[in-house]
Design a protein around this motif. Structure first.
Motif, mmCIF file in Angstrom:
data_model
loop_
_atom_site.group_PDB
_atom_site.id
_atom_site.type_symbol
_atom_site.label_atom_id
_atom_site.label_comp_id
_atom_site.label_asym_id
_atom_site.label_seq_id
_atom_site.Cartn_x
_atom_site.Cartn_y
_atom_site.Cartn_z
ATOM 1 N N GLN A 1 -0.761 63.917 44.156
ATOM 2 C CA GLN A 1 -0.189 63.552 42.850
ATOM 3 C C GLN A 1 0.620 64.667 42.200
ATOM 4 O O GLN A 1 1.211 64.472 41.142
ATOM 5 C CB GLN A 1 -1.310 63.141 41.908
ATOM 6 C CG GLN A 1 -2.050 61.899 42.373
ATOM 7 C CD GLN A 1 -2.890 61.347 41.262
ATOM 8 O OE1 GLN A 1 -2.429 60.549 40.452
ATOM 9 N NE2 GLN A 1 -4.120 61.811 41.195
ATOM 10 N N GLN A 2 0.659 65.846 42.836
ATOM 11 C CA GLN A 2 1.339 66.980 42.225
ATOM 12 C C GLN A 2 2.837 66.695 42.031
ATOM 13 O O GLN A 2 3.472 66.026 42.845
ATOM 14 C CB GLN A 2 1.170 68.234 43.107
ATOM 15 C CG GLN A 2 -0.228 68.813 43.089
ATOM 16 C CD GLN A 2 -1.214 68.051 43.958
ATOM 17 O OE1 GLN A 2 -0.824 67.168 44.719
ATOM 18 N NE2 GLN A 2 -2.492 68.388 43.847
ATOM 19 N N LEU B 1 -0.921 73.895 45.412
ATOM 20 C CA LEU B 1 -0.898 72.550 44.842
ATOM 21 C C LEU B 1 -1.584 72.506 43.483
ATOM 22 O O LEU B 1 -1.999 71.440 43.016
ATOM 23 C CB LEU B 1 -1.578 71.567 45.803
ATOM 24 C CG LEU B 1 -0.856 71.327 47.140
ATOM 25 C CD1 LEU B 1 -1.716 70.465 48.059
ATOM 26 C CD2 LEU B 1 0.501 70.683 46.919
ATOM 27 N N GLY B 2 -1.744 73.694 42.877
ATOM 28 C CA GLY B 2 -2.340 73.745 41.548
ATOM 29 C C GLY B 2 -3.839 73.906 41.535
ATOM 30 O O GLY B 2 -4.455 73.851 40.468
ATOM 31 N N TYR B 3 -4.444 74.099 42.698
ATOM 32 C CA TYR B 3 -5.899 74.321 42.760
ATOM 33 C C TYR B 3 -6.194 75.815 42.642
ATOM 34 O O TYR B 3 -5.283 76.639 42.532
ATOM 35 C CB TYR B 3 -6.461 73.757 44.062
ATOM 36 C CG TYR B 3 -6.266 72.261 44.215
ATOM 37 C CD1 TYR B 3 -7.012 71.357 43.477
ATOM 38 C CD2 TYR B 3 -5.314 71.761 45.111
ATOM 39 C CE1 TYR B 3 -6.833 69.988 43.624
ATOM 40 C CE2 TYR B 3 -5.122 70.393 45.263
ATOM 41 C CZ TYR B 3 -5.879 69.508 44.519
ATOM 42 O OH TYR B 3 -5.697 68.162 44.652
ATOM 43 N N ASP B 4 -7.480 76.175 42.724
ATOM 44 C CA ASP B 4 -7.845 77.581 42.579
ATOM 45 C C ASP B 4 -7.742 78.342 43.897
ATOM 46 O O ASP B 4 -8.093 79.521 43.958
ATOM 47 C CB ASP B 4 -9.269 77.714 42.010
ATOM 48 C CG ASP B 4 -10.317 77.018 42.867
ATOM 49 O OD1 ASP B 4 -9.933 76.373 43.867
ATOM 50 O OD2 ASP B 4 -11.519 77.113 42.538
ATOM 51 N N HIS C 1 4.366 60.667 45.139
ATOM 52 C CA HIS C 1 5.202 59.732 44.392
ATOM 53 C C HIS C 1 5.567 60.226 43.002
ATOM 54 O O HIS C 1 6.425 59.625 42.331
ATOM 55 C CB HIS C 1 4.502 58.368 44.294
ATOM 56 C CG HIS C 1 3.234 58.410 43.494
ATOM 57 N ND1 HIS C 1 3.188 58.088 42.164
ATOM 58 C CD2 HIS C 1 1.971 58.749 43.852
ATOM 59 C CE1 HIS C 1 1.939 58.211 41.734
ATOM 60 N NE2 HIS C 1 1.180 58.610 42.737
ATOM 61 N N ASN C 2 4.931 61.317 42.532
ATOM 62 C CA ASN C 2 5.268 61.878 41.226
ATOM 63 C C ASN C 2 6.327 62.973 41.313
ATOM 64 O O ASN C 2 6.796 63.460 40.284
ATOM 65 C CB ASN C 2 4.019 62.479 40.563
ATOM 66 C CG ASN C 2 3.032 61.420 40.110
ATOM 67 O OD1 ASN C 2 3.443 60.354 39.653
ATOM 68 N ND2 ASN C 2 1.755 61.698 40.246
ATOM 69 N N ALA C 3 6.678 63.398 42.528
ATOM 70 C CA ALA C 3 7.554 64.559 42.705
ATOM 71 C C ALA C 3 8.938 64.150 43.198
ATOM 72 O O ALA C 3 9.083 63.214 43.987
ATOM 73 C CB ALA C 3 6.920 65.536 43.693
ATOM 74 N N SER D 1 13.597 67.958 44.974
ATOM 75 C CA SER D 1 13.943 69.304 44.509
ATOM 76 C C SER D 1 12.739 70.090 44.008
ATOM 77 O O SER D 1 12.735 71.320 44.031
ATOM 78 C CB SER D 1 14.998 69.210 43.393
ATOM 79 O OG SER D 1 14.516 68.417 42.314
ATOM 80 N N ASP D 2 11.692 69.380 43.561
ATOM 81 C CA ASP D 2 10.503 70.049 43.020
ATOM 82 C C ASP D 2 9.533 70.504 44.106
ATOM 83 O O ASP D 2 8.644 71.319 43.847
ATOM 84 C CB ASP D 2 9.777 69.118 42.051
ATOM 85 C CG ASP D 2 10.633 68.760 40.848
ATOM 86 O OD1 ASP D 2 11.391 69.640 40.378
ATOM 87 O OD2 ASP D 2 10.561 67.605 40.390
#
Length: 656
Positions: A111-112, A127-130, A168-170, A173-174
């Protein structure tokens, strides 16, 4: 049989993904949460990331299938990979529109909105995790490979399976950096800019026909036996296809070593890599797969260990099945390739590209032995420093809770300290996966809590549908239960704490039944340095079928695994209040009987020994304690007694 959280056809799920007025979640999400709680009674709720994926990402896939008229395709949500704790987010089962054969699509949901790749590790992403995670495309590629290796319906049929990552949220380019990793039929990235290609993939792989038969074929498909870590044979020598399919953190560690070697060979400085993981996390699989793939690239590699049984078994198996006339040459080669930690001090600095230190928790403070000069004894060099000196890239694989002797100092913290003091770059990678105990990471954590290792407190065992844990009231009950499993075709062993004398063979050359509990008597495995007819040497007790009738200890069982293991908790571990306590007077381990050994070391070594013993099982463990209070406590912490029927039948497996 394979596990999954939910199985339905696409058409059955279409209504459930519609958000109803007044409801905070879709009906399908609520249904999945309920199914998760029912199947995981030892946990409270599914992870928030799972719930978000079910709520927001799963409908994108269902709608894409519906738009292509694929309502009869079967959807399996959270499909479990055999023998692991890893799950495929969505597995789609159906019929290939061209061949008419079974066809499967694995979809990983991310979902990132943004993602970046590690500057020095091509397969590690943020991916935004620790912590850094495996590149999602490599993740699904490895999942496809894993199923092809272990599921008979897919073995040798790579065309039957495809892999996709859906972000699907990205926008492209991101997550641009993610596209650097080569795509394949078994793994390709799709973003919101690529939803139409994603729909086309589904249509190219799945026909508008019922997928129930294909789904059931995969679920019921017989599974090939996972390789043992001692399966080093001619295929491995000749660079044949990999024996150990690495997943997630295992693959990150594997690729990190390869990329570190490239950096060092390209003019970079020495790098130290430390891989930490609990029992069954795949440390030795990484070690042996590294040895194979690094040598395949033409790099000099040495596998080292502090465990004699492991090293001798690897040497023996390396020359196994050798062609006539080559056995002697291969035995000599095996001695060079598989060695001991204390032998590495003989090597010149940087004399090989990589030293792979398996069971690195067995590293000692120093390599002093009877041949060590007086000068060296007065100013000994740390054994870890000797190992680090020998290789351009030293690799240490360890479990902080498996050192067994007072002089063993191999922990991640200690090795990080040595690297820093030597002024070297170091990388620490933690392994979270589970590849033993039928993928039950919960069991691994439960054992740590039962033994109060570290700061843990004992907790009752809650069956998780994977590992089977049972308690016996007598050693006879335990032995009878294991014999029944052996007759069913399972590998079994009994192990125990070092709480009885260990005698050499008697005058007639027979084993002495030293392990005595009331009227029950059994011998230890053959003592090191002795030979007994019809019994394997100590170093081969775990792998030779003739070892079944003898009791092993932590030293002979460490590293190895069995379908079922019986564990005798001896009088060195007694129940005190609400947890196990250590009675140092009950140990017969010569290294722990010395009065000079302090209480902290005794506590650590005894608890770690039982940690090793309790985690040798692939399918189940049966526990017996000599201490009556401990037996009573176990009844409160383990639900099943051995006179109960098996909770589930043995899986049908195919020997490779």
């Amino acid at each position: 049989m394979s596990s999954y959280l939910l199985r339905e056809s696409v058409s059955a799920l279409v209504e459930e993904i519609k958000r109803q007025p007044g409801m905070t979640r879709r009906p399908l999400t609520e249904r999945l949460i309920t199914a998760y709680k029912h199947g995981h009674p030892q946990k409270k709720d599914p992870a928030g990331s799972w719930v978000e994926a079910w709520e927001n990402s799963l409908p994108v896939v269902i709608n894409a299938l519906g738009d292509r008229g694929l309502g009869q395709v079967e959807v399996l949500i959270e499909f479990g990979l055999p023998n692991t704790d890893s799950d495929v987010d969505i597995l789609l089962a159906g019929v290939h529109p061209g061949s008419g054969d079974p066809s499967y699509v694995l979809v990983e949901l991310k979902q990132q909105r943004t993602a970046t790749v590690h500057p020095e590790r091509s397969v590690a992403v943020n991916l935004g995790y620790d912590k850094w995670k495996l590149h999602p495309v490599r993740q699904v590629q490895q999942y496809c490979q894993y199923l092809m290796q272990y599921k008979a319906v897919l073995r040798g049929k790579p065309e039957r399976v495809a892999g996709a990552v859906l972000m699907h949220n990205a926008h492209d380019s991101d997550v641009q950096e993610l596209f650097r990793l080569p795509a394949s039929d078994h793994g390709r990235l799709y973003t919101m800019d690529r939803l139409e290609p994603f729909r086309k993939l589904l249509g190219a792989r799945l026909a508008a026909r019922p997928g129930g038969e294909a789904a059931q074929a995969l679920i019921d498909s017989m599974e090939y036996t996972p390789p043992k870590i001692t399966d080093v044979n001619l295929a491995a020598r000749m660079g044949k296809p990999e024996r150990f399919q690495l997943l997630n953190d295992q693959e990150i560690a594997h690729q990190e070593v390869h990329e570190a070697v490239k950096r060092v060979r390209g003019g970079g400085t020495k790098e130290v890599i430390i891989v930490r993981g609990g029992p069954g996390s795949g440390k030795s699989a990484i070690a042996l797969e590294l040895r194979r793939t690094l040598e395949l690239n033409g790099w000099e590699v040495i596998h080292a260990s502090g465990a004699k049984a492991l090293t001798l078994t690897l040497r023996d198996n390396y020359a196994r099945d050798a062609p006539r006339g080559m056995k002697g040459k291969l035995k000599k080669e095996a001695t060079q390739r598989f060695t001991y930690f204390n032998q590495l001090k003989k090597l010149a600095p940087d004399s090989c590209d990589v030293v792979i230190c398996d069971e690195a928790h067995r590293i000692r403070r120093h390599s002093i032995d009877r041949y060590t000069s007086r000068e060296e004894r007065e100013n000994p060099r740390p054994q870890a420093d000797e190992i680090i000196s020998a290789a351009r890239v030293p690799v240490f694989l360890l479990d902080d809770w498996q050192s067994l002797r007072p002089g063993e100092v191999g922990t991640a913290e200690y090795l990080v300290q040595r690297a820093k003091e030597l002024g070297l770059k170091h990388t620490l990678i933690d392994l979270d996966g589970m590849f033993r105990a039928q993928g039950s990471a919960y069991f691994r954590d439960w054992v740590l809590k039962l033994l109060s290792v570290g700061t843990h407190t004992p907790q009752p065992w809650v069956p998780d549908g994977r590992m089977q844990v049972q308690v016996a009231d007598t050693p006879e009950e335990m032995e009878d239960f294991l014999e029944a499993r052996r007759l069913e075709g399972a590998s079994t062993r009994i192990v125990g704490g070092f709480c009885w004398p260990w005698s050499a063979p008697d005058d007639d050359g027979n084993l002495v039944p030293d392990v005595t509990i009331d009227t029950w008597h059994r011998p230890w495995n053959v003592k090191a340095g002795s030979a007994v007819a019809d019994a394997p040497d100590a170093d081969f007790w775990a792998t030779d079928p003739r070892g079944t009738g003898q009791i092993g200890c932590a030293y002979t069982a460490q590293t190895f695994e069995f379908d079922w293991v019986g564990v005798i908790i001896g009088p060195d571990l007694i129940w005190q209040g609400d947890r196990f306590g250590v009675d140092r007077t009950a140990t017969y381990d010569p290294e722990l009987r010395q009065k000079s050994i302090d209480e902290t070391d005794i506590e650590r070594c005894v608890r770690n020994a039982y940690h090793v013993l309790l985690t040798r099982g692939i399918m189940g463990v049966v526990i017996y304690a000599t201490d009556a209070d401990a037996r009573d406590a176990l009844r409160g912490h383990v639900i099943k007694a051995v006179n109960h029927p098996l909770p589930q039948p043995m899986r049908k497996i195919i020997k490779p």
